[in-house]
Write a protein that holds these residues in place. Structure first.
Motif, PDB file in Angstrom:
ATOM      1  N   HIS A   1       0.852  -1.193   0.000  1.00 22.05           N
ATOM      2  CA  HIS A   1       0.000   0.000   0.000  1.00 22.05           C
ATOM      3  C   HIS A   1       0.883   1.236   0.000  1.00 22.05           C
ATOM      4  CE1 HIS A   1       1.024   0.930   4.213  1.00 22.05           C
ATOM      5  NE2 HIS A   1       1.131  -0.391   4.314  1.00 22.05           N
ATOM      6  N   GLY A   2       0.293   2.375  -0.255  1.00 20.72           N
ATOM      7  CA  GLY A   2       1.000   3.644  -0.147  1.00 20.72           C
ATOM      8  C   GLY A   2       0.514   4.388   1.084  1.00 20.72           C
ATOM      9  N   SER A   3       0.396   5.705   0.955  1.00 17.56           N
ATOM     10  CA  SER A   3      -0.138   6.498   2.064  1.00 17.56           C
ATOM     11  C   SER A   3      -0.999   7.618   1.504  1.00 17.56           C
ATOM     12  CB  SER A   3       0.979   7.074   2.936  1.00 17.56           C
ATOM     13  OG  SER A   3       0.426   7.670   4.105  1.00 17.56           O
ATOM     14  N   ALA A   4      -2.286   7.314   1.377  1.00 13.25           N
ATOM     15  CA  ALA A   4      -3.245   8.285   0.840  1.00 13.25           C
ATOM     16  C   ALA A   4      -4.633   7.816   1.226  1.00 13.25           C
ATOM     17  CB  ALA A   4      -3.120   8.374  -0.679  1.00 13.25           C
ATOM     18  N   ILE A   5      -5.390   8.687   1.841  1.00 13.71           N
ATOM     19  CA  ILE A   5      -6.708   8.275   2.326  1.00 13.71           C
ATOM     20  C   ILE A   5      -7.673   8.044   1.164  1.00 13.71           C
ATOM     21  CG2 ILE A   5      -7.858  10.513   2.583  1.00 13.71           C
ATOM     22  CD1 ILE A   5      -8.558   9.474   5.511  1.00 13.71           C
TER      23      ILE A   5
ATOM     24  N   TRP B   1       1.822  -2.818  11.345  1.00 18.85           N
ATOM     25  CA  TRP B   1       0.479  -3.323  11.609  1.00 18.85           C
ATOM     26  C   TRP B   1      -0.557  -2.322  11.135  1.00 18.85           C
ATOM     27  CZ3 TRP B   1      -0.857  -7.627  15.174  1.00 18.85           C
ATOM     28  CH2 TRP B   1       0.248  -8.422  15.471  1.00 18.85           C
ATOM     29  N   ALA B   2      -1.743  -2.839  10.800  1.00 22.48           N
ATOM     30  CA  ALA B   2      -2.853  -2.018  10.329  1.00 22.48           C
ATOM     31  C   ALA B   2      -3.993  -2.055  11.334  1.00 22.48           C
ATOM     32  CB  ALA B   2      -3.339  -2.543   8.981  1.00 22.48           C
ATOM     33  N   PHE B   3      -4.594  -0.895  11.602  1.00 19.40           N
ATOM     34  CA  PHE B   3      -5.745  -0.829  12.500  1.00 19.40           C
ATOM     35  C   PHE B   3      -6.563   0.417  12.155  1.00 19.40           C
ATOM     36  CE2 PHE B   3      -1.988   0.916  14.524  1.00 19.40           C
ATOM     37  CZ  PHE B   3      -2.394   2.131  15.064  1.00 19.40           C
ATOM     38  N   PRO B   4      -7.790   0.526  12.655  1.00 21.39           N
ATOM     39  CA  PRO B   4      -8.629   1.670  12.288  1.00 21.39           C
ATOM     40  C   PRO B   4      -7.966   3.006  12.605  1.00 21.39           C
ATOM     41  CG  PRO B   4      -9.960  -0.028  13.314  1.00 21.39           C
ATOM     42  CD  PRO B   4      -8.529  -0.464  13.454  1.00 21.39           C
ATOM     43  N   LEU B   5      -8.121   3.944  11.691  1.00 22.54           N
ATOM     44  CA  LEU B   5      -7.446   5.237  11.788  1.00 22.54           C
ATOM     45  C   LEU B   5      -7.766   5.964  13.088  1.00 22.54           C
ATOM     46  CD1 LEU B   5      -5.744   7.469  10.388  1.00 22.54           C
ATOM     47  CD2 LEU B   5      -7.882   8.309   9.377  1.00 22.54           C
ATOM     48  N   HIS B   6      -8.986   5.859  13.584  1.00 17.38           N
ATOM     49  CA  HIS B   6      -9.371   6.633  14.771  1.00 17.38           C
ATOM     50  C   HIS B   6      -8.636   6.178  16.033  1.00 17.38           C
ATOM     51  CE1 HIS B   6     -11.949   3.531  16.679  1.00 17.38           C
ATOM     52  NE2 HIS B   6     -12.227   3.161  15.447  1.00 17.38           N
ATOM     53  N   LYS B   7      -8.001   4.998  15.995  1.00 18.63           N
ATOM     54  CA  LYS B   7      -7.242   4.518  17.146  1.00 18.63           C
ATOM     55  C   LYS B   7      -5.789   4.998  17.125  1.00 18.63           C
ATOM     56  CE  LYS B   7      -9.953   0.288  17.823  1.00 18.63           C
ATOM     57  NZ  LYS B   7      -9.900  -1.189  17.982  1.00 18.63           N
ATOM     58  N   GLY B   8      -5.430   5.780  16.114  1.00 17.82           N
ATOM     59  CA  GLY B   8      -4.054   6.224  15.968  1.00 17.82           C
ATOM     60  C   GLY B   8      -3.507   7.026  17.133  1.00 17.82           C
TER      61      GLY B   8
ATOM     62  N   VAL C   1       4.199   6.480   9.883  1.00 16.87           N
ATOM     63  CA  VAL C   1       2.747   6.476  10.053  1.00 16.87           C
ATOM     64  C   VAL C   1       2.123   6.750   8.684  1.00 16.87           C
ATOM     65  CG1 VAL C   1       0.812   7.423  11.352  1.00 16.87           C
ATOM     66  CG2 VAL C   1       3.109   7.456  12.357  1.00 16.87           C
ATOM     67  N   ARG C   2       1.342   5.771   8.192  1.00 18.49           N
ATOM     68  CA  ARG C   2       0.723   5.915   6.871  1.00 18.49           C
ATOM     69  C   ARG C   2      -0.758   5.545   6.941  1.00 18.49           C
ATOM     70  NH1 ARG C   2       4.275   2.752   2.582  1.00 18.49           N
ATOM     71  NH2 ARG C   2       4.455   1.202   4.243  1.00 18.49           N
ATOM     72  N   VAL C   3      -1.474   5.832   5.874  1.00 22.08           N
ATOM     73  CA  VAL C   3      -2.925   5.651   5.890  1.00 22.08           C
ATOM     74  C   VAL C   3      -3.400   5.187   4.518  1.00 22.08           C
ATOM     75  CG1 VAL C   3      -3.419   8.033   5.214  1.00 22.08           C
ATOM     76  CG2 VAL C   3      -5.089   6.775   6.588  1.00 22.08           C
ATOM     77  N   SER C   4      -4.510   4.454   4.503  1.00 22.41           N
ATOM     78  CA  SER C   4      -5.199   4.123   3.260  1.00 22.41           C
ATOM     79  C   SER C   4      -6.670   3.904   3.579  1.00 22.41           C
ATOM     80  CB  SER C   4      -4.597   2.880   2.596  1.00 22.41           C
ATOM     81  OG  SER C   4      -4.976   1.710   3.289  1.00 22.41           O
ATOM     82  N   ASP C   5      -7.464   3.736   2.544  1.00 26.51           N
ATOM     83  CA  ASP C   5      -8.891   3.469   2.746  1.00 26.51           C
ATOM     84  C   ASP C   5      -9.345   2.463   1.690  1.00 26.51           C
ATOM     85  OD1 ASP C   5     -11.581   3.444   3.223  1.00 26.51           O
ATOM     86  OD2 ASP C   5     -11.819   5.623   3.263  1.00 26.51           O
ATOM     87  N   THR C   6      -9.722   1.291   2.135  1.00 29.67           N
ATOM     88  CA  THR C   6     -10.180   0.246   1.214  1.00 29.67           C
ATOM     89  C   THR C   6     -11.676  -0.013   1.355  1.00 29.67           C
ATOM     90  OG1 THR C   6      -9.718  -1.531   2.791  1.00 29.67           O
ATOM     91  CG2 THR C   6      -7.930  -0.887   1.324  1.00 29.67           C
ATOM     92  N   SER C   7     -12.387   0.889   2.023  1.00 30.57           N
ATOM     93  CA  SER C   7     -13.807   0.653   2.285  1.00 30.57           C
ATOM     94  C   SER C   7     -14.634   0.589   1.002  1.00 30.57           C
ATOM     95  CB  SER C   7     -14.367   1.734   3.215  1.00 30.57           C
ATOM     96  OG  SER C   7     -14.174   3.028   2.661  1.00 30.57           O
ATOM     97  N   SER C   8     -14.139   1.187  -0.085  1.00 27.03           N
ATOM     98  CA  SER C   8     -14.880   1.149  -1.344  1.00 27.03           C
ATOM     99  C   SER C   8     -14.330   0.109  -2.312  1.00 27.03           C
ATOM    100  CB  SER C   8     -14.852   2.528  -2.016  1.00 27.03           C
ATOM    101  OG  SER C   8     -13.520   2.895  -2.353  1.00 27.03           O
ATOM    102  N   THR C   9     -13.353  -0.686  -1.895  1.00 26.66           N
ATOM    103  CA  THR C   9     -12.728  -1.668  -2.775  1.00 26.66           C
ATOM    104  C   THR C   9     -13.685  -2.816  -3.074  1.00 26.66           C
ATOM    105  OG1 THR C   9     -10.511  -1.161  -1.969  1.00 26.66           O
ATOM    106  CG2 THR C   9     -10.826  -3.302  -3.024  1.00 26.66           C
TER     107      THR C   9
ATOM    108  N   PHE D   1      -8.952  -2.375   6.939  1.00 28.12           N
ATOM    109  CA  PHE D   1     -10.281  -2.559   7.505  1.00 28.12           C
ATOM    110  C   PHE D   1     -11.354  -2.058   6.539  1.00 28.12           C
ATOM    111  CE2 PHE D   1      -7.480  -3.254  10.915  1.00 28.12           C
ATOM    112  CZ  PHE D   1      -8.144  -4.095  11.799  1.00 28.12           C
ATOM    113  N   PRO D   2     -12.482  -2.786   6.430  1.00 27.45           N
ATOM    114  CA  PRO D   2     -13.452  -2.508   5.378  1.00 27.45           C
ATOM    115  C   PRO D   2     -14.431  -1.384   5.664  1.00 27.45           C
ATOM    116  CG  PRO D   2     -14.158  -4.422   6.634  1.00 27.45           C
ATOM    117  CD  PRO D   2     -12.814  -4.014   7.188  1.00 27.45           C
ATOM    118  N   ASP D   3     -14.479  -0.903   6.899  1.00 34.32           N
ATOM    119  CA  ASP D   3     -15.530   0.051   7.264  1.00 34.32           C
ATOM    120  C   ASP D   3     -15.014   1.460   7.524  1.00 34.32           C
ATOM    121  OD1 ASP D   3     -14.128  -0.696   9.469  1.00 34.32           O
ATOM    122  OD2 ASP D   3     -15.862  -1.209  10.710  1.00 34.32           O
ATOM    123  N   GLY D   4     -13.847   1.792   6.979  1.00 33.66           N
ATOM    124  CA  GLY D   4     -13.316   3.139   7.152  1.00 33.66           C
ATOM    125  C   GLY D   4     -11.814   3.164   6.924  1.00 33.66           C
ATOM    126  N   PRO D   5     -11.182   4.332   7.054  1.00 33.17           N
ATOM    127  CA  PRO D   5      -9.742   4.449   6.821  1.00 33.17           C
ATOM    128  C   PRO D   5      -8.922   3.591   7.775  1.00 33.17           C
ATOM    129  CG  PRO D   5     -10.774   6.614   6.846  1.00 33.17           C
ATOM    130  CD  PRO D   5     -11.800   5.645   7.348  1.00 33.17           C
TER     131      PRO D   5
END
Length: 583
Positions: free
Chosen positions: A146-150, A333-340, A375-383, A393-397
């Motif tokens: 992955h890269g880093s782009a919401i 590791w990957a986890f929901p953005l709001h827990k950052g 620290v990076r970010v992505s969003d696969t909720s629309s994949t 995670f499928p329900d948000g960034p």
């Protein structure tokens, strides 16, 4: 050894002599970071699809595991084998470019760098990249790069179709419309399904990006976390400096402006690169120097004064990259953005010696770590469709936290065991999932099953249908994802030992057992036994497609080492190649 070689010669004599089999018995494989080494008994470098199919057929008949590798950028033992290894660097052509749909169809061995250079000739580029572009397209997809782009997800989000050579030697095509379960499994295959030989990839119009990196207090990052930190620009990533409580915030947007180099400094080239390397080596013996090293090195590079900023305009294909610098362990590791913010504050407390505030039951006493933490970010909720083993995670960034530890001059840092134990404990508490390609170590297969649930079950169902004998399965897969209820597969490779090298790194040793008696076939059988078994089992699945022809033949050539890694986008200046001017 003689009997094994006789078996290979015997089985080769039954296959098409006009299709070359390019292999050597003297190759030493190692990861890019030289964390692991292994000695495959055969190293195969095919140039064409028929050669790949021939190698797969031969491996099946000779009862050998087959591992496919690219640049070996994963620092784990995922690609290690004592069996047969296939490198696709010479299977790297662009097959088709459709400008109307902005898609490129490429052979599986093409490196991302070369793919983007070929795309540039047609005014196209990849929409997103990870930290480097040295990986093969297949290797990048296999481990969920992955890269880093919401506004972007995994690289696999841009894949429109794949073609795979399965264990029975047949080439099948899959997509969202055709054999969807195979497609969803292959988008993050972990190398355990077959040989991905063709990728149809959706590109975007080639463009420049203007990037800016600014030194900020960590409080700026946390205060703006829920505001516009991740949304103000298309691409954003953060490098966090835990001892100085600062961060470098990097962001980029597309632009039509011409290229513009960043401001150079005498420290940004070889001087800074080698200074940091020597200081990291010294810290292996005096670890408590690391806070001062962080302050000095990153102050010299990015400024000691807050709000110091640097910017440049580059082609998107190079501007999205970063410099990996040195051999390293990487635990991401990957986890929901709001827990950052919680993750950062708790880890910051632990790194600075306050285990109580961190609420992590691992003592930080005497542990000193390297900087920065990425620290990076992505969003696969629309994949759609979603890969079965997508760690985001499928329900948000999704946030990705990356605890890198450098190995100066090949030496392991003394903090690695306890730091990663604490880091992984925190990640598990936050419901995170490890990046498949990295150095996670305290994860059990039961935990992986809980993380992925029915998605893992479906991935395993596909895997079993296309490779029932485990030709593409090794000890790494058994350790983390293969069911505890199933026994070792006939062609599965087992790890039997690790030997630490005097120059750094670990030599991985595996072995295979002939399980012919369990499958009902004699070990000397080939065409009338294993071919029929595998063909019958595969045709009973959803993967019904004949081999499509491939023309062309290239002469024999000697084995060559995979080329050395180079820093992409580096510029030569007065003080040497600028490999330290941008993280």
């Amino acid at each position: 050894m003689a009997s094994a070689l006789d078996n290979i010669d015997s089985e080769l004599s039954k296959l098409d002599p006009d299709v070359p089999f390019r292999a050597t018995r003297t190759h030493t494989h190692h990861t890019w970071a030289k964390t692991f080494y292994s000695h495959p008994s055969l190293y195969i470098r095919p140039h064409t699809l028929p050669e790949i199919q021939k190698a797969v057929t031969l491996a099946r008949r000779c009862r050998r595991r087959l591992v496919v590798v690219g640049c070996g950028h994963s620092p784990s033992d995922l690609t290690c084998t004592s069996a047969w290894m296939m490198n696709l660097d010479r299977f790297d052509n662009v097959l088709r470019v459709d400008k109307a749909s902005r898609t490129m169809t490429v052979e599986g061995g093409i490196r991302l760098r070369d793919m983007n250079l070929k795309a540039k000739e047609h005014g196209l580029t990849m929409p997103n990249l990870g930290s480097i572009d040295q990986q093969s397209i297949v290797g990048a997809l296999a481990t969920a790069t992955h890269g880093s782009a919401i506004g972007h997800g995994l690289l696999s989000k841009s894949v429109r179709s794949l073609r795979i050579v399965l264990a029975n030697g047949r080439a099948v095509r899959c997509s969202n419309e055709q054999s969807q379960d195979l497609f969803r499994a292959a988008l993050v295959s972990l190398g355990a399904l077959g040989v991905i030989v063709e990728v149809e990839f959706e590109m975007v119009q080639a463009t420049n990006i203007e990037w800016t990196q600014t030194l900020r207090p960590l409080s700026f990052v946390l205060d703006n976390w829920e505001k516009d930190l991740w949304t103000a620009a298309e691409y954003t990533r953060v490098w966090w400096l835990p001892y100085t409580s600062r961060a470098i915030v990097w962001s980029a947007e597309k632009t039509s402006s011409p290229p513009r180099q960043a401001t150079t400094s005498w420290y940004g080239g070889s001087m800074g690169f080698h200074t940091y390397h020597v200081l990291l080596w010294l810290a292996n013996y005096v670890p408590r120097l690391l806070p001062a090293i962080e302050w000095f090195v990153f102050g010299m590079q990015y400024g000691f004064k807050l709000a110091t900023s640097t910017s440049a305009i580059e082609e998107q294909r190079s501007g999205l990259l970063m410099n990996c610098l040195y051999s390293q362990f990487v635990n991401e590791w990957a986890f929901p953005l709001h827990k950052g913010p919680e993750a950062i504050m708790r880890l910051q407390s632990w790194i600075n010696g306050d285990a109580a505030a961190a609420n992590i039951p691992v003592s930080p006493k005497g542990v000193w770590v390297h900087a920065p933490i990425e620290v990076r970010v992505s969003d696969t909720s629309s994949t759609t469709p979603r890969p079965f083993l997508d760690p985001s995670f499928p329900d948000g960034p999704t946030l990705y936290l990356n605890a890198t530890l450098y190995r100066p001059y090949g030496l392991d840092p003394p903090c690695v065991t306890r730091y990663y134990e604490a880091f992984e404990h925190l990640m598990k508490e936050l419901g995170a999932r490890p990046h498949w390609a990295k150095n996670f170590s305290t994860v059990s297969k039961a935990e992986v099953k809980d993380m992925y649930g029915e998605s893992l079950t479906r991935w395993l169902r596909v895997r079993d249908s296309v490779d029932p004998e485990g030709m593409f399965v090794g000890d790494w897969h058994r350790r983390y994802i293969m069911p505890a209820t199933t026994g070792r597969l006939p062609l599965e490779e087992k790890e039997v030992g690790r030997v630490r090298r005097s120059g750094g790194g670990i030599v991985w040793v595996g072995e295979m057992e002939t399980r012919a008696e369990k499958s009902g076939w004699a070990s000397g059988s080939s065409e009338s036994s294993f071919d029929q078994l595998n063909e019958a089992e595969t045709e009973a699945s959803v993967l019904l497609r004949e081999i499509e022809g491939s023309e062309g033949e290239i002469g024999f050539s000697d084995d060559e080492e995979v080329g050395a890694q180079v820093v992409e986008g580096a510029i030569r200046g007065v003080t040497g190649v600028r490999v330290f001017d941008r993280m």
